[in-house]
Design an enzyme around this catalytic site. Structure first.
Site, PDB file in Angstrom:
ATOM      1  N   CYS A  76       0.864  -1.181   0.000  1.00  0.00           N
ATOM      2  CA  CYS A  76       0.000   0.000   0.000  1.00  0.00           C
ATOM      3  C   CYS A  76       0.899   1.228   0.000  1.00  0.00           C
ATOM      4  O   CYS A  76       1.662   1.442   0.945  1.00  0.00           O
ATOM      5  CB  CYS A  76      -0.908  -0.004   1.228  1.00  0.00           C
ATOM      6  SG  CYS A  76      -1.895   1.499   1.387  1.00  0.00           S
ATOM      7  N   GLY A  77       0.801   2.043  -1.042  1.00  0.00           N
ATOM      8  CA  GLY A  77       1.673   3.206  -1.182  1.00  0.00           C
ATOM      9  C   GLY A  77       1.402   4.285  -0.143  1.00  0.00           C
ATOM     10  O   GLY A  77       2.321   4.815   0.479  1.00  0.00           O
ATOM     11  N   HIS A 173      -3.283  -4.416 -10.494  1.00  0.00           N
ATOM     12  CA  HIS A 173      -4.027  -3.218 -10.889  1.00  0.00           C
ATOM     13  C   HIS A 173      -4.592  -3.375 -12.291  1.00  0.00           C
ATOM     14  O   HIS A 173      -3.944  -3.929 -13.187  1.00  0.00           O
ATOM     15  CB  HIS A 173      -3.128  -1.983 -10.840  1.00  0.00           C
ATOM     16  CG  HIS A 173      -2.756  -1.598  -9.445  1.00  0.00           C
ATOM     17  ND1 HIS A 173      -3.546  -0.796  -8.665  1.00  0.00           N
ATOM     18  CD2 HIS A 173      -1.684  -1.950  -8.685  1.00  0.00           C
ATOM     19  CE1 HIS A 173      -2.975  -0.656  -7.479  1.00  0.00           C
ATOM     20  NE2 HIS A 173      -1.852  -1.341  -7.468  1.00  0.00           N
ATOM     21  N   ASN A 204      -7.279  -4.333  -7.976  1.00  0.00           N
ATOM     22  CA  ASN A 204      -7.610  -2.929  -7.771  1.00  0.00           C
ATOM     23  C   ASN A 204      -7.985  -2.349  -9.133  1.00  0.00           C
ATOM     24  O   ASN A 204      -7.411  -2.738 -10.154  1.00  0.00           O
ATOM     25  CB  ASN A 204      -6.409  -2.180  -7.197  1.00  0.00           C
ATOM     26  CG  ASN A 204      -5.971  -2.729  -5.849  1.00  0.00           C
ATOM     27  OD1 ASN A 204      -6.597  -2.491  -4.835  1.00  0.00           O
ATOM     28  ND2 ASN A 204      -4.873  -3.479  -5.848  1.00  0.00           N
ATOM     29  N   GLU A 222     -10.562   0.078  -4.525  1.00  0.00           N
ATOM     30  CA  GLU A 222      -9.509  -0.762  -3.960  1.00  0.00           C
ATOM     31  C   GLU A 222     -10.047  -2.137  -3.586  1.00  0.00           C
ATOM     32  O   GLU A 222     -11.098  -2.262  -2.944  1.00  0.00           O
ATOM     33  CB  GLU A 222      -8.894  -0.093  -2.722  1.00  0.00           C
ATOM     34  CG  GLU A 222      -7.995   1.077  -3.049  1.00  0.00           C
ATOM     35  CD  GLU A 222      -7.014   1.381  -1.933  1.00  0.00           C
ATOM     36  OE1 GLU A 222      -6.221   0.487  -1.569  1.00  0.00           O
ATOM     37  OE2 GLU A 222      -7.044   2.514  -1.428  1.00  0.00           O
ATOM     38  N   CYS A 231      -4.924   6.226  -3.599  1.00  0.00           N
ATOM     39  CA  CYS A 231      -4.229   4.936  -3.636  1.00  0.00           C
ATOM     40  C   CYS A 231      -2.868   5.153  -4.282  1.00  0.00           C
ATOM     41  O   CYS A 231      -2.791   5.510  -5.459  1.00  0.00           O
ATOM     42  CB  CYS A 231      -5.044   3.907  -4.413  1.00  0.00           C
ATOM     43  SG  CYS A 231      -4.222   2.299  -4.582  1.00  0.00           S
ATOM     44  N   GLY A 234      -2.047   2.521  -6.901  1.00  0.00           N
ATOM     45  CA  GLY A 234      -2.940   2.761  -8.028  1.00  0.00           C
ATOM     46  C   GLY A 234      -2.522   3.958  -8.856  1.00  0.00           C
ATOM     47  O   GLY A 234      -2.590   3.939 -10.093  1.00  0.00           O
TER      48      GLY A 234
END
Length: 287
Positions: A76-77, A173, A204, A222, A231, A234
């Site tokens: 998770c960024g 993604h 995602n 998400e 995100c 993302g």
């Protein structure tokens, strides 16, 4: 039992952070079961995800990530920016660059002018690594001109057909370019695409509007959390897909519902994400 926690957010993508360094007993929590209750915005603390900071045998620290539905995910960024900010603010490390173990590998957040810059690693286009399952005859040549990739694959969803581009930024993604992102019913199409049969680990979903060669707008559904305000992985995936299709340059500002991220796909093939991370409050919750 009372659990001490810290509430944090990155551009409105919010997290419940448990510190297993200062409170080792927290590393034994069953967060798969607890996360849906804790993330509930009416009956719990409220969050998109739960983060667990713990010791690592191969890096400075370890980060585990649990969605609002209890599923554990790779990366998770926005979450790793918040985790890094917490580590620095609590004096758990004085290093300007941290090495954080995740299920997606070692990720390196760095202090930059009051923000957090993260080396998100190299994008992955091999369908089996994302993963996404479609016939090879429907794939296109990847960026290296040799391997096959999922670019502009036509995916029929009820009343309309989307052209999807798929890649991994440590997690799967699916990027879809649209004319007007604000008008799109993300909450309708997002969960259908997330759980489509071609995605064995779900996906995602990013809906992207290209504004100009250096700016895009993005909304995200998400996996396991629903539509969120931001995100990081993302945003990274969306910029990579836009560059791959010749729609933007290498440095792009991504406008999300919660604010902006700066994404750069560098010549070393690594993607760099820069953005804020903020603490909201501390508390204790009884379980």
């Amino acid at each position: 039992m009372k659990l001490p926690f810290t509430k944090m957010h990155g551009l409105g993508n919010d997290f419940i952070l448990f510190d297993g360094i200062s409170h080792p007993e927290l590393t034994g929590l069953d967060l798969i079961s607890l996360s849906p209750r804790l993330c509930n915005r009416r009956f719990g603390i409220g969050a998109d995800q739960v983060l667990l900071l713990s010791p690592s045998n191969i890096a400075d620290f370890r980060m585990r990530i649990f969605n609002a539905d209890g599923s554990e995910v790779e990366m998770c960024g926005n979450g790793i920016r918040c985790l890094a900010r917490y580590i620095w603010d609590r004096g758990l490390s004085d290093d300007n660059i941290l090495n954080i173990e995740t299920l997606a590998g070692i990720v390196r957040p760095e202090k930059v002018d009051g923000l957090v810059r993260v080396d998100m690693g190299m994008p992955v286009f091999l369908p089996e690594k994302i993963p996404v399952e479609i016939g090879k005859e429907l794939m296109k040549e990847g960026i290296d001109g040799k391997t096959l990739a999922v670019i502009d694959y036509p995916l029929k969803i009820e009343d309309r057909e989307f052209e999807i581009t798929c890649l991994s930024m440590g997690n799967p993604h699916t990027v879809i370019f649209v004319d007007k992102v604000e008008d799109l019913p993300v909450a309708y199409y997002g969960p259908i695409i997330e759980r489509h049969g071609i995605f064995p680990k779900r996906t995602n979903v990013e809906f992207v509007e290209v504004m100009n060669p250096s700016e895009i707008r993005m909304r995200v559904w998400e996996r396991g959390s629903g539509e969120t305000l931001a995100c990081g992985t993302g945003a990274s995936a969306s910029v990579v897909a836009a560059i791959l299709k010749g729609l933007t340059e290498g440095d792009v500002i991504v406008h999300l519902l919660g604010g902006d991220l700066q994404i750069n796909w560098s010549q070393d093939d690594h993607v760099y994400m820069t953005g804020p991370a903020e603490e909201v409050f501390e508390g204790n919750i009884e379980i």
